[in-house]
Scaffold this motif. Structure first.
Motif, PDB file in Angstrom:
ATOM      1  N   THR A 140       0.854  -1.190   0.000  1.00  0.00           N
ATOM      2  CA  THR A 140       0.000   0.000   0.000  1.00  0.00           C
ATOM      3  C   THR A 140       0.893   1.243   0.000  1.00  0.00           C
ATOM      4  OG1 THR A 140      -0.092  -0.162   2.404  1.00  0.00           O
ATOM      5  CG2 THR A 140      -1.924  -1.133   1.198  1.00  0.00           C
ATOM      6  N   PRO A 141       1.189   1.790  -1.173  1.00  0.00           N
ATOM      7  CA  PRO A 141       2.164   2.876  -1.298  1.00  0.00           C
ATOM      8  C   PRO A 141       1.949   4.087  -0.383  1.00  0.00           C
ATOM      9  CG  PRO A 141       1.579   2.047  -3.446  1.00  0.00           C
ATOM     10  CD  PRO A 141       0.668   1.359  -2.473  1.00  0.00           C
ATOM     11  N   LEU A 142       0.725   4.427  -0.054  1.00  0.00           N
ATOM     12  CA  LEU A 142       0.520   5.586   0.811  1.00  0.00           C
ATOM     13  C   LEU A 142       0.715   5.250   2.282  1.00  0.00           C
ATOM     14  CD1 LEU A 142      -2.528   7.326  -0.887  1.00  0.00           C
ATOM     15  CD2 LEU A 142      -0.113   7.960  -0.996  1.00  0.00           C
ATOM     16  N   ASN A 143       0.847   3.962   2.588  1.00  0.00           N
ATOM     17  CA  ASN A 143       0.990   3.563   3.982  1.00  0.00           C
ATOM     18  C   ASN A 143       1.744   2.236   4.097  1.00  0.00           C
ATOM     19  OD1 ASN A 143       0.646   3.799   6.744  1.00  0.00           O
ATOM     20  ND2 ASN A 143      -1.278   2.683   6.733  1.00  0.00           N
ATOM     21  N   TYR A 144       2.999   2.207   3.579  1.00  0.00           N
ATOM     22  CA  TYR A 144       3.781   0.977   3.681  1.00  0.00           C
ATOM     23  C   TYR A 144       3.979   0.618   5.155  1.00  0.00           C
ATOM     24  CZ  TYR A 144       5.061   0.981  -1.277  1.00  0.00           C
ATOM     25  OH  TYR A 144       5.036   0.923  -2.641  1.00  0.00           O
ATOM     26  N   PRO A 145       3.904  -0.663   5.483  1.00  0.00           N
ATOM     27  CA  PRO A 145       4.027  -1.083   6.881  1.00  0.00           C
ATOM     28  C   PRO A 145       5.481  -1.270   7.324  1.00  0.00           C
ATOM     29  CG  PRO A 145       3.614  -2.982   5.517  1.00  0.00           C
ATOM     30  CD  PRO A 145       3.597  -1.779   4.596  1.00  0.00           C
ATOM     31  N   ILE A 146       5.616  -1.667   8.561  1.00  0.00           N
ATOM     32  CA  ILE A 146       6.891  -2.112   9.130  1.00  0.00           C
ATOM     33  C   ILE A 146       6.880  -3.639   9.074  1.00  0.00           C
ATOM     34  CG2 ILE A 146       8.246  -2.281  11.262  1.00  0.00           C
ATOM     35  CD1 ILE A 146       8.190   0.558  10.236  1.00  0.00           C
ATOM     36  N   GLU A 202      10.892 -15.467  11.997  1.00  0.00           N
ATOM     37  CA  GLU A 202       9.455 -15.211  11.995  1.00  0.00           C
ATOM     38  C   GLU A 202       9.223 -13.802  11.439  1.00  0.00           C
ATOM     39  OE1 GLU A 202       5.604 -16.579  13.011  1.00  0.00           O
ATOM     40  OE2 GLU A 202       7.399 -17.584  13.761  1.00  0.00           O
ATOM     41  N   VAL A 203       8.274 -13.675  10.501  1.00  0.00           N
ATOM     42  CA  VAL A 203       7.995 -12.393   9.859  1.00  0.00           C
ATOM     43  C   VAL A 203       6.560 -11.971  10.156  1.00  0.00           C
ATOM     44  CG1 VAL A 203       7.832 -11.190   7.647  1.00  0.00           C
ATOM     45  CG2 VAL A 203       9.596 -12.907   7.979  1.00  0.00           C
ATOM     46  N   THR A 204       6.391 -10.732  10.623  1.00  0.00           N
ATOM     47  CA  THR A 204       5.065 -10.153  10.825  1.00  0.00           C
ATOM     48  C   THR A 204       5.081  -8.720  10.314  1.00  0.00           C
ATOM     49  OG1 THR A 204       5.625  -9.462  13.075  1.00  0.00           O
ATOM     50  CG2 THR A 204       4.470 -11.567  12.845  1.00  0.00           C
ATOM     51  N   PHE A 205       3.905  -8.174  10.102  1.00  0.00           N
ATOM     52  CA  PHE A 205       3.793  -6.790   9.645  1.00  0.00           C
ATOM     53  C   PHE A 205       3.033  -5.967  10.662  1.00  0.00           C
ATOM     54  CE2 PHE A 205       4.635  -8.999   5.722  1.00  0.00           C
ATOM     55  CZ  PHE A 205       5.442  -8.120   5.042  1.00  0.00           C
ATOM     56  N   GLU A 206       3.423  -4.711  10.741  1.00  0.00           N
ATOM     57  CA  GLU A 206       2.773  -3.781  11.647  1.00  0.00           C
ATOM     58  C   GLU A 206       2.443  -2.524  10.863  1.00  0.00           C
ATOM     59  OE1 GLU A 206       4.636  -1.135  15.070  1.00  0.00           O
ATOM     60  OE2 GLU A 206       4.588  -3.259  15.606  1.00  0.00           O
ATOM     61  N   SER A 207       1.194  -2.144  10.903  1.00  0.00           N
ATOM     62  CA  SER A 207       0.765  -0.944  10.191  1.00  0.00           C
ATOM     63  C   SER A 207       1.327   0.286  10.882  1.00  0.00           C
ATOM     64  CB  SER A 207      -0.755  -0.883  10.167  1.00  0.00           C
ATOM     65  OG  SER A 207      -1.173   0.299   9.544  1.00  0.00           O
ATOM     66  N   ILE A 208       1.807   1.227  10.110  1.00  0.00           N
ATOM     67  CA  ILE A 208       2.364   2.451  10.676  1.00  0.00           C
ATOM     68  C   ILE A 208       1.268   3.342  11.226  1.00  0.00           C
ATOM     69  CG2 ILE A 208       3.609   4.578  10.125  1.00  0.00           C
ATOM     70  CD1 ILE A 208       5.370   2.946   8.335  1.00  0.00           C
TER      71      ILE A 208
END
Length: 168
Positions: free
Chosen positions: A98-104, A116-122
């Motif tokens: 999501t280009p306007l809101n790339y995560p961590i 282990e890989v997870t994503f966190e929304s900024i």
């Protein structure tokens, strides 16, 4: 245990502790199924001793499933180190492109080869609508932080400024 461990931020990567690092995702993370790995965090992937042209296989665990990936050191004069994953994992990551809101992207080390890989929304870190602020500035060229009750502001503008003042 590596002697290279150092906590801090290196390019778009952050060393949280010896078993966790975080990557601020960007276009290339999704487009090329990988990312450059700064010299300062090669130790995390046990790749600081890779020679030019070498590759080390690793496993990335996402939502309980294991996916093959690898760390490589390029043959170029800069000898850049990169991490890459396969197309199956790329498909899983698409929801975060999501280009306007790339995560961590958070990597937690389970062993020398497994992460282990997870994503966190900024957007968890702020409630400020920066696009709204930019649109307002484009039209008005000022932000009345100190007086959101300034005559002539709409209710939406007042609420926006109060949000900015409250959040940051």
């Amino acid at each position: 245990e590596s002697d290279f461990y150092k906590k801090g931020i290196f390019d778009s990567w952050e060393v949280v502790n010896k078993s966790e690092i975080r990557k601020k995702c960007d276009l290339s993370f999704f487009k090329y199924r990988g990312s450059g790995v700064p010299i300062q965090i090669r130790w995390f992937f046990d790749s600081e001793k890779l020679n030019s042209g070498d590759k080390k296989d690793i496993i990335l665990i996402y939502r309980g499933k294991e996916y093959p990936a690898y760390i490589s050191r390029s043959k170029s004069t800069s000898e850049v180190t990169r991490i890459f994953w396969n197309t199956d994992l790329e498909a899983c990551f698409k929801e975060y492109d999501t280009p306007l809101n790339y995560p961590i992207c958070k990597f937690v080390k389970n062993s020398e080869e497994k992460y282990e890989v997870t994503f966190e929304s900024i957007d968890k870190t702020t409630d400020i609508d920066y696009l709204w602020i930019l649109r307002y500035l484009e039209e008005n060229r000022e932000i009345p932080y100190k007086d959101p009750n300034k005559p002539g502001l709409t209710q939406e503008e007042k609420e926006g400024f109060l949000s900015v003042k409250a959040n940051g």
